[in-house]
Scaffold this motif. Structure first.
Motif, PDB file in Angstrom:
ATOM      1  N   ASN A   1       1.718   4.718  -0.314  1.00  0.00           N
ATOM      2  CA  ASN A   1       2.004   3.949  -1.521  1.00  0.00           C
ATOM      3  C   ASN A   1       1.731   4.772  -2.772  1.00  0.00           C
ATOM      4  OD1 ASN A   1       2.841   1.590  -0.243  1.00  0.00           O
ATOM      5  ND2 ASN A   1       0.811   0.651  -0.285  1.00  0.00           N
ATOM      6  N   MET A   2       0.609   5.467  -2.774  1.00  0.00           N
ATOM      7  CA  MET A   2       0.239   6.255  -3.961  1.00  0.00           C
ATOM      8  C   MET A   2       1.189   7.432  -4.153  1.00  0.00           C
ATOM      9  SD  MET A   2      -1.810   6.117  -6.458  1.00  0.00           S
ATOM     10  CE  MET A   2      -1.631   7.178  -7.904  1.00  0.00           C
ATOM     11  N   GLU A   3       1.605   8.043  -3.084  1.00  0.00           N
ATOM     12  CA  GLU A   3       2.577   9.137  -3.185  1.00  0.00           C
ATOM     13  C   GLU A   3       3.880   8.641  -3.803  1.00  0.00           C
ATOM     14  OE1 GLU A   3       1.039  11.839   0.626  1.00  0.00           O
ATOM     15  OE2 GLU A   3       2.671  10.395   0.877  1.00  0.00           O
ATOM     16  N   GLU A   4       4.290   7.440  -3.416  1.00  0.00           N
ATOM     17  CA  GLU A   4       5.501   6.850  -3.982  1.00  0.00           C
ATOM     18  C   GLU A   4       5.326   6.572  -5.469  1.00  0.00           C
ATOM     19  OE1 GLU A   4       8.256   2.828  -3.410  1.00  0.00           O
ATOM     20  OE2 GLU A   4       6.849   3.418  -1.831  1.00  0.00           O
ATOM     21  N   ALA A   5       4.127   6.055  -5.834  1.00  0.00           N
ATOM     22  CA  ALA A   5       3.848   5.778  -7.246  1.00  0.00           C
ATOM     23  C   ALA A   5       3.880   7.056  -8.077  1.00  0.00           C
ATOM     24  CB  ALA A   5       2.493   5.098  -7.377  1.00  0.00           C
ATOM     25  N   LEU A   6       3.345   8.138  -7.544  1.00  0.00           N
ATOM     26  CA  LEU A   6       3.334   9.413  -8.270  1.00  0.00           C
ATOM     27  C   LEU A   6       4.753   9.957  -8.436  1.00  0.00           C
ATOM     28  CD1 LEU A   6       0.198  11.021  -6.577  1.00  0.00           C
ATOM     29  CD2 LEU A   6       0.394  10.375  -8.999  1.00  0.00           C
ATOM     30  N   ARG A   7       5.550   9.886  -7.376  1.00  0.00           N
ATOM     31  CA  ARG A   7       6.934  10.363  -7.460  1.00  0.00           C
ATOM     32  C   ARG A   7       7.726   9.555  -8.493  1.00  0.00           C
ATOM     33  NH1 ARG A   7       6.490  10.658  -1.783  1.00  0.00           N
ATOM     34  NH2 ARG A   7       7.503   8.608  -1.594  1.00  0.00           N
ATOM     35  N   ALA A   8       7.557   8.254  -8.453  1.00  0.00           N
ATOM     36  CA  ALA A   8       8.326   7.375  -9.347  1.00  0.00           C
ATOM     37  C   ALA A   8       7.955   7.578 -10.811  1.00  0.00           C
ATOM     38  CB  ALA A   8       8.108   5.921  -8.953  1.00  0.00           C
ATOM     39  N   ASN A   9       6.766   8.109 -11.055  1.00  0.00           N
ATOM     40  CA  ASN A   9       6.288   8.255 -12.429  1.00  0.00           C
ATOM     41  C   ASN A   9       6.018   9.715 -12.819  1.00  0.00           C
ATOM     42  OD1 ASN A   9       5.700   5.317 -13.553  1.00  0.00           O
ATOM     43  ND2 ASN A   9       5.085   5.337 -11.398  1.00  0.00           N
ATOM     44  N   ASN A  10       6.580  10.634 -12.013  1.00  0.00           N
ATOM     45  CA  ASN A  10       6.441  12.065 -12.303  1.00  0.00           C
ATOM     46  C   ASN A  10       4.971  12.454 -12.534  1.00  0.00           C
ATOM     47  OD1 ASN A  10       7.519  14.661 -12.644  1.00  0.00           O
ATOM     48  ND2 ASN A  10       7.680  14.414 -14.883  1.00  0.00           N
ATOM     49  N   ASN A  11       4.089  11.869 -11.713  1.00  0.00           N
ATOM     50  CA  ASN A  11       2.640  12.122 -11.766  1.00  0.00           C
ATOM     51  C   ASN A  11       1.974  11.627 -13.059  1.00  0.00           C
ATOM     52  OD1 ASN A  11       2.814  13.259  -9.268  1.00  0.00           O
ATOM     53  ND2 ASN A  11       2.228  15.329  -9.870  1.00  0.00           N
ATOM     54  N   GLN A  12       2.700  10.912 -13.882  1.00  0.00           N
ATOM     55  CA  GLN A  12       2.143  10.425 -15.146  1.00  0.00           C
ATOM     56  C   GLN A  12       1.471   9.069 -14.935  1.00  0.00           C
ATOM     57  OE1 GLN A  12       2.186  12.523 -17.931  1.00  0.00           O
ATOM     58  NE2 GLN A  12       2.914  13.846 -16.277  1.00  0.00           N
ATOM     59  N   ILE A  13       0.282   9.117 -14.346  1.00  0.00           N
ATOM     60  CA  ILE A  13      -0.518   7.924 -14.065  1.00  0.00           C
ATOM     61  C   ILE A  13      -1.866   8.081 -14.774  1.00  0.00           C
ATOM     62  CG2 ILE A  13      -1.632   6.529 -12.261  1.00  0.00           C
ATOM     63  CD1 ILE A  13       1.408   6.478 -12.112  1.00  0.00           C
ATOM     64  N   ASP A  14      -2.350   7.002 -15.377  1.00  0.00           N
ATOM     65  CA  ASP A  14      -3.611   7.082 -16.119  1.00  0.00           C
ATOM     66  C   ASP A  14      -4.796   6.459 -15.385  1.00  0.00           C
ATOM     67  OD1 ASP A  14      -2.577   8.288 -18.618  1.00  0.00           O
ATOM     68  OD2 ASP A  14      -1.430   6.412 -18.732  1.00  0.00           O
ATOM     69  N   ALA A  15      -4.561   5.502 -14.484  1.00  0.00           N
ATOM     70  CA  ALA A  15      -5.663   4.842 -13.781  1.00  0.00           C
ATOM     71  C   ALA A  15      -5.139   4.147 -12.532  1.00  0.00           C
ATOM     72  CB  ALA A  15      -6.364   3.834 -14.686  1.00  0.00           C
ATOM     73  N   VAL A  16      -6.024   4.046 -11.522  1.00  0.00           N
ATOM     74  CA  VAL A  16      -5.659   3.376 -10.263  1.00  0.00           C
ATOM     75  C   VAL A  16      -6.768   2.405  -9.872  1.00  0.00           C
ATOM     76  CG1 VAL A  16      -5.020   3.647  -7.843  1.00  0.00           C
ATOM     77  CG2 VAL A  16      -4.441   5.447  -9.493  1.00  0.00           C
ATOM     78  N   ILE A  17      -6.382   1.203  -9.504  1.00  0.00           N
ATOM     79  CA  ILE A  17      -7.321   0.243  -8.919  1.00  0.00           C
ATOM     80  C   ILE A  17      -6.861  -0.016  -7.494  1.00  0.00           C
ATOM     81  CG2 ILE A  17      -8.301  -2.074  -9.027  1.00  0.00           C
ATOM     82  CD1 ILE A  17      -7.832  -2.022 -12.056  1.00  0.00           C
ATOM     83  N   ALA A  18      -7.718   0.297  -6.537  1.00  0.00           N
ATOM     84  CA  ALA A  18      -7.420   0.093  -5.114  1.00  0.00           C
ATOM     85  C   ALA A  18      -8.239  -1.072  -4.597  1.00  0.00           C
ATOM     86  CB  ALA A  18      -7.722   1.358  -4.319  1.00  0.00           C
ATOM     87  N   ALA A  19      -7.673  -1.832  -3.669  1.00  0.00           N
ATOM     88  CA  ALA A  19      -8.289  -3.084  -3.239  1.00  0.00           C
ATOM     89  C   ALA A  19      -9.602  -2.900  -2.492  1.00  0.00           C
ATOM     90  CB  ALA A  19      -7.315  -3.875  -2.378  1.00  0.00           C
ATOM     91  N   ASN A  20      -9.803  -1.742  -1.837  1.00  0.00           N
ATOM     92  CA  ASN A  20     -11.102  -1.469  -1.220  1.00  0.00           C
ATOM     93  C   ASN A  20     -11.299   0.038  -1.118  1.00  0.00           C
ATOM     94  OD1 ASN A  20      -9.520  -0.698   0.979  1.00  0.00           O
ATOM     95  ND2 ASN A  20     -10.674  -1.901   2.475  1.00  0.00           N
ATOM     96  N   ASP A  21     -12.421   0.458  -0.550  1.00  0.00           N
ATOM     97  CA  ASP A  21     -12.730   1.885  -0.502  1.00  0.00           C
ATOM     98  C   ASP A  21     -11.851   2.646   0.487  1.00  0.00           C
ATOM     99  OD1 ASP A  21     -14.666   1.771  -2.472  1.00  0.00           O
ATOM    100  OD2 ASP A  21     -16.301   1.375  -1.058  1.00  0.00           O
ATOM    101  N   ALA A  22     -11.404   1.975   1.547  1.00  0.00           N
ATOM    102  CA  ALA A  22     -10.516   2.643   2.489  1.00  0.00           C
ATOM    103  C   ALA A  22      -9.190   2.980   1.818  1.00  0.00           C
ATOM    104  CB  ALA A  22     -10.292   1.760   3.712  1.00  0.00           C
ATOM    105  N   THR A  23      -8.628   2.013   1.078  1.00  0.00           N
ATOM    106  CA  THR A  23      -7.382   2.292   0.371  1.00  0.00           C
ATOM    107  C   THR A  23      -7.609   3.282  -0.767  1.00  0.00           C
ATOM    108  OG1 THR A  23      -7.714   0.258  -0.915  1.00  0.00           O
ATOM    109  CG2 THR A  23      -6.255   0.125   0.987  1.00  0.00           C
ATOM    110  N   ALA A  24      -8.779   3.226  -1.400  1.00  0.00           N
ATOM    111  CA  ALA A  24      -9.108   4.207  -2.441  1.00  0.00           C
ATOM    112  C   ALA A  24      -9.132   5.617  -1.856  1.00  0.00           C
ATOM    113  CB  ALA A  24     -10.447   3.879  -3.080  1.00  0.00           C
ATOM    114  N   GLY A  25      -9.619   5.731  -0.626  1.00  0.00           N
ATOM    115  CA  GLY A  25      -9.623   7.036   0.038  1.00  0.00           C
ATOM    116  C   GLY A  25      -8.217   7.573   0.226  1.00  0.00           C
ATOM    117  N   GLY A  26      -7.272   6.705   0.588  1.00  0.00           N
ATOM    118  CA  GLY A  26      -5.877   7.110   0.717  1.00  0.00           C
ATOM    119  C   GLY A  26      -5.286   7.521  -0.618  1.00  0.00           C
TER     120      GLY A  26
END
Length: 378
Positions: A241-266
């Motif tokens: 999911n995060m790889e898709e978000a980075l591609r869609a936004n040309n790596n221009q991301i300022d912050a990420v909230i992940a639902a738990n630590d396992a997903t944060a690790g991904g």
């Protein structure tokens, strides 16, 4: 004296002698085989000596079996659920009860089968961590038809007449995540990586996050450029999911909230691949050891600590109480789509590098040397 009278007298003497022997033998047996004048405790009355049913109650007390609790878990893959399993077992056994534990590894059909097996085996109460909030309603119905009450543990069962819900305030978990990140990044492009859509907690976490974000979204300060659930909560799916978000936004991301630590690790694995780990704030929750290590190492910003020992102890106390027919006193209710479920909701704690030692480590949730080992080796 006639011969007949002599015979009758001798027979009476003989019978008297036999009677004395019998009485002596009975007295000796009643004293546990001890003769003489020693003080011997009086033997407990047999059930047949009871009058008006009193002895029946005494016999029931003597043969009363310990309460047996069933704990039907979703998974043991993530670190936190291993802690829940072990601490819940310890808490139940410390209360003099027994516990049977199963884990379905994310399979709804298996979880239903395991729960039904425990119910058929005669558990007194079922505690369930549902994999699918909707599908497990069938388990509640089955349990109730067998006279077994059900407690939803940490995750709510939807559309079922559940007897009690014990968890943390999961909306508050999401609020703590968003408050921590918006304090660092009050404006910019946000990514939200949710949990499993089938898990009611994932929806509650997201509700809490957007309680905080929405006013900033409305003002135009924050734009959520990617928002996706993570199938089965797995780090691999979160990374995709995060790889898709980075591609869609040309790596221009300022912050990420992940639902738990396992997903944060991904998420962080995807950021590392782009050289962005540590540069973009990332929130998680559960206080996993790997997350605590990432926080002190600088690649994860924060986590939300939910003291599992408090949750397991409270759930065990309530389970044993209800299994004995007692009704717990609760002051909260949560709507599950069918009823207002009596609920016990505990308070979560926001943790970052500044209060790691005073929270997670001070509680003994993780050892200090384990948390800081990775950071010190760098």
């Amino acid at each position: 004296m006639s011969v007949n009278r002599i015979r009758r007298r001798n027979l009476l003497v003989l019978l008297s002698f036999i009677l004395v022997l019998v009485m002596a033998a009975c007295e000796n047996a009643g004293n546990g085989g001890v003769s003489g004048n020693a003080d011997v405790p009086e033997a407990a009355p047999s059930p047949s000596s009871a009058v008006d049913g009193a002895g029946g109650d005494a016999d029931a007390d003597m043969t009363e079996k310990p309460v047996k609790i069933g704990f039907a878990m979703d998974t043991l893959v993530e670190e936190r659920w291993l802690k829940d399993r072990d601490l819940f077992r310890e808490s139940v056994e410390a209360l003099g009860a027994e516990v049977e534990i199963s884990a379905s590894n994310g399979d709804d059909a298996v979880q239903i089968m395991q729960a039904e097996s425990m119910i058929s085996a005669g558990i007194d109460l079922l505690v369930i961590v549902p994999h699918n909030a909707e599908a497990t309603a069938a388990i509640v119905k089955k349990a109730h038809s067998s006279g077994v009450k059900v407690i939803a543990y940490d995750r709510l069962v939807k559309n079922a007449e559940i007897d009690l819900y014990v968890s943390f305030d999961n909306v508050r978990v999401g609020e703590l995540q968003a408050q921590a990140i918006t304090k660092l990044v009050p404006k910019g492009k946000y990514v939200y990586i949710g949990g499993a859509e089938t898990d009611n907690n994932a929806h509650l976490f997201k509700d809490g996050v957007f309680n905080v974000l929405q006013p900033m979204i409305d003002s135009g300060d924050i734009t959520v450029v990617y928002d996706q659930w993570t199938t089965d909560w797995t780090p691999a799916n979160a990374r995709a999911n995060m790889e898709e978000a980075l591609r869609a936004n040309n790596n221009q991301i300022d912050a990420v909230i992940a639902a738990n630590d396992a997903t944060a690790g991904g998420v962080i694995a995807a950021l590392e691949a782009q050289g962005l780990a540590g540069r973009i704030p990332v929130a998680g929750q559960d206080a996993d050891l790997a997350a605590a290590q990432r926080i002190v190492g600088g690649t994860q910003t924060m986590t939300v600590y939910k003291p599992i020992h408090t949750l397991t102890l409270k759930a065990a106390e309530l389970a044993v109480m209800m299994a004995k027919g007692e009704i717990p006193d609760t002051d909260r209710k949560v709507n599950n789509g069918k009823i207002e479920v009596p609920s016990v909701l505990l308070a979560p704690i926001s943790v970052d590098k500044s209060n790691m030692d005073a929270t997670i480590i001070a509680d003994g949730f993780h050892a200090k040397e384990d948390v800081y080992r990775h950071a010190e080796s760098e």
